[in-house]
Write a protein that holds these residues in place. Structure first.
Motif, mmCIF file in Angstrom:
data_model
loop_
_atom_site.group_PDB
_atom_site.id
_atom_site.type_symbol
_atom_site.label_atom_id
_atom_site.label_comp_id
_atom_site.label_asym_id
_atom_site.label_seq_id
_atom_site.Cartn_x
_atom_site.Cartn_y
_atom_site.Cartn_z
ATOM 1 N N LEU A 219 -2.485 -10.171 2.221
ATOM 2 C CA LEU A 219 -3.003 -9.357 1.284
ATOM 3 C C LEU A 219 -1.433 -8.394 0.876
ATOM 4 O O LEU A 219 -0.784 -8.196 1.760
ATOM 5 C CB LEU A 219 -3.947 -8.243 2.029
ATOM 6 C CG LEU A 219 -4.448 -6.914 1.075
ATOM 7 C CD1 LEU A 219 -5.122 -7.522 -0.017
ATOM 8 C CD2 LEU A 219 -5.260 -6.129 2.116
ATOM 9 N N GLN A 220 -1.721 -8.391 -0.588
ATOM 10 C CA GLN A 220 -0.390 -7.496 -1.106
ATOM 11 C C GLN A 220 -0.748 -6.361 -1.936
ATOM 12 O O GLN A 220 -1.780 -6.379 -2.480
ATOM 13 C CB GLN A 220 0.406 -8.477 -2.210
ATOM 14 C CG GLN A 220 0.803 -9.703 -1.251
ATOM 15 C CD GLN A 220 1.268 -11.079 -2.244
ATOM 16 O OE1 GLN A 220 1.084 -10.916 -3.495
ATOM 17 N NE2 GLN A 220 2.168 -11.924 -1.848
ATOM 18 N N LEU A 221 0.263 -5.321 -1.552
ATOM 19 C CA LEU A 221 -0.051 -4.064 -2.604
ATOM 20 C C LEU A 221 1.400 -3.718 -2.660
ATOM 21 O O LEU A 221 2.497 -3.836 -2.157
ATOM 22 C CB LEU A 221 -0.653 -2.850 -1.577
ATOM 23 C CG LEU A 221 -0.649 -1.668 -2.291
ATOM 24 C CD1 LEU A 221 -1.700 -1.655 -3.282
ATOM 25 C CD2 LEU A 221 -1.156 -0.536 -1.255
ATOM 26 N N GLY A 222 1.649 -3.533 -4.272
ATOM 27 C CA GLY A 222 2.809 -3.216 -4.878
ATOM 28 C C GLY A 222 2.693 -2.675 -6.276
ATOM 29 O O GLY A 222 1.581 -2.322 -6.775
ATOM 30 N N TYR A 223 4.025 -2.504 -6.670
ATOM 31 C CA TYR A 223 4.111 -2.000 -8.123
ATOM 32 C C TYR A 223 5.046 -3.050 -8.890
ATOM 33 O O TYR A 223 5.949 -3.443 -8.491
ATOM 34 C CB TYR A 223 4.785 -0.497 -7.896
ATOM 35 C CG TYR A 223 4.966 0.316 -9.145
ATOM 36 C CD1 TYR A 223 3.807 1.063 -9.559
ATOM 37 C CD2 TYR A 223 5.894 0.415 -10.141
ATOM 38 C CE1 TYR A 223 3.715 1.954 -10.799
ATOM 39 C CE2 TYR A 223 5.862 0.914 -11.341
ATOM 40 C CZ TYR A 223 4.781 1.935 -11.581
ATOM 41 O OH TYR A 223 4.849 2.586 -12.658
ATOM 42 N N ARG A 224 4.664 -3.308 -10.267
ATOM 43 C CA ARG A 224 5.113 -3.913 -11.160
ATOM 44 C C ARG A 224 5.625 -3.196 -12.355
ATOM 45 O O ARG A 224 4.917 -2.362 -12.967
ATOM 46 C CB ARG A 224 4.354 -5.420 -11.271
ATOM 47 C CG ARG A 224 4.884 -6.285 -12.224
ATOM 48 C CD ARG A 224 3.961 -7.418 -12.407
ATOM 49 N NE ARG A 224 4.375 -8.744 -13.230
ATOM 50 C CZ ARG A 224 4.160 -9.727 -13.336
ATOM 51 N NH1 ARG A 224 2.666 -10.105 -13.067
ATOM 52 N NH2 ARG A 224 4.484 -10.832 -14.169
ATOM 53 N N ASP A 225 6.954 -3.647 -12.725
ATOM 54 C CA ASP A 225 7.291 -3.013 -14.157
ATOM 55 C C ASP A 225 8.028 -3.997 -15.013
ATOM 56 O O ASP A 225 8.868 -4.725 -14.642
ATOM 57 C CB ASP A 225 8.519 -1.887 -13.875
ATOM 58 C CG ASP A 225 8.951 -1.501 -14.828
ATOM 59 O OD1 ASP A 225 8.702 -1.715 -15.943
ATOM 60 O OD2 ASP A 225 9.619 -0.293 -14.577
ATOM 61 N N MET A 226 7.234 -4.382 -16.241
ATOM 62 C CA MET A 226 7.802 -5.200 -17.257
ATOM 63 C C MET A 226 7.988 -4.454 -18.421
ATOM 64 O O MET A 226 7.456 -3.772 -18.930
ATOM 65 C CB MET A 226 6.603 -6.159 -17.452
ATOM 66 C CG MET A 226 7.127 -7.398 -18.425
ATOM 67 S SD MET A 226 5.750 -8.582 -18.461
ATOM 68 C CE MET A 226 5.331 -9.160 -17.018
#
Length: 253
Positions: A219-226
């Motif tokens: 299970l993954q929890l994260g933050y993405r910035d594109m």
């Protein structure tokens, strides 16, 4: 007693072989598949010339899906394919006349905007470290972009589209937290060519839900910035960012 021990050894031998083979399976060949539910806030501007129009974009929920295949063959890179759905919609009341894709919109009018910068990443990479404590991947990605930008006013839909390949560098690092089922990770695709640039970075924490001889489920929890800045890419110009938290699930077997 001797015959009993011999029978026990004969029974244990296939089980031991199976255990060793399963433990080595990840070293010999591994498949990773996963997906993300990404809650994005979008901001920026776009147009069909260098004078771009800024929009007030709505928050959107995006999806991302991938599969990767790793192997031990020397000099042959591992392969990862990732599909990214990247869309945004918004509105703006023009403070001056603006021309988009050959059509002029008058000052004071309200225009709806639509952005679709969905793309597929084809990545070739090598593993320089690969253990429970730390792993590091490095390679290159070819992004296949099928983009569309549009102005909508009433029943009029004025859309400009373009497609092409964008190369980026790729890297990923993973650090396991000892004595826990947690792993910290970060990955990036980034490049700058002339006045165009793409930056796609994410970081998060992973929890191992299932870990056995057959599969790993994380299970993954994260933050993405594109950030996507296009300068005359098939006549498209953009300076748009998509950022926000995501929830992901990965299976490895």
């Amino acid at each position: 007693m001797k015959n009993g021990r011999l029978k026990t050894l004969q029974w244990l031998a296939p089980l031991a072989l199976l255990t060793v083979t399963s433990a080595q399976a990840d070293t010999i060949f591994g498949v990773y598949a996963g997906g993300q539910y990404w809650d994005t806030q979008s901001s920026g501007a776009y147009g069909t010339d260098r004078q771009q129009q800024t929009f007030n974009f709505d928050d959107e929920q995006q999806g991302s899906y991938y599969v990767a295949v790793e192997h031990p063959i020397p000099l042959v890179p591992n392969v990862k394919v990732r599909v990214n759905d990247i869309q945004a919609m918004g509105t703006v009341t023009l403070d001056q006349n603006y021309s988009f894709n050959g059509q002029t919109y008058t000052a004071g009018s309200t225009v709806a905007g639509m952005v679709d910068l969905s793309h597929t990443d084809f990545t070739l990479y090598y593993e320089f470290f690969d253990n429970d404590l730390i792993s590091f991947d490095f390679g290159a990605t070819a992004k296949r972009v099928d983009g569309a930008l549009a102005f909508r006013q009433g029943n009029n839909n004025n859309e400009a589209s373009g497609d092409g390949w964008v190369p980026t560098l790729y890297s990923q690092v993973r650090v396991g937290i000892p004595a826990t089922d947690l792993t910290l990770y970060a990955l990036a695709n980034a490049i700058s060519i002339d006045d165009s640039s793409i930056r796609d970075v994410e970081a998060g924490i992973e929890y191992r839900l299932i870990e056995n001889l057959a599969i790993y489920l994380n299970l993954q929890l994260g933050y993405r910035d594109m950030q996507i800045e296009l300068d005359d890419a098939d006549g498209l110009y953009s300076d748009i960012s998509f950022k926000g938290p995501y929830l992901g699930l990965e299976i490895h077997f």
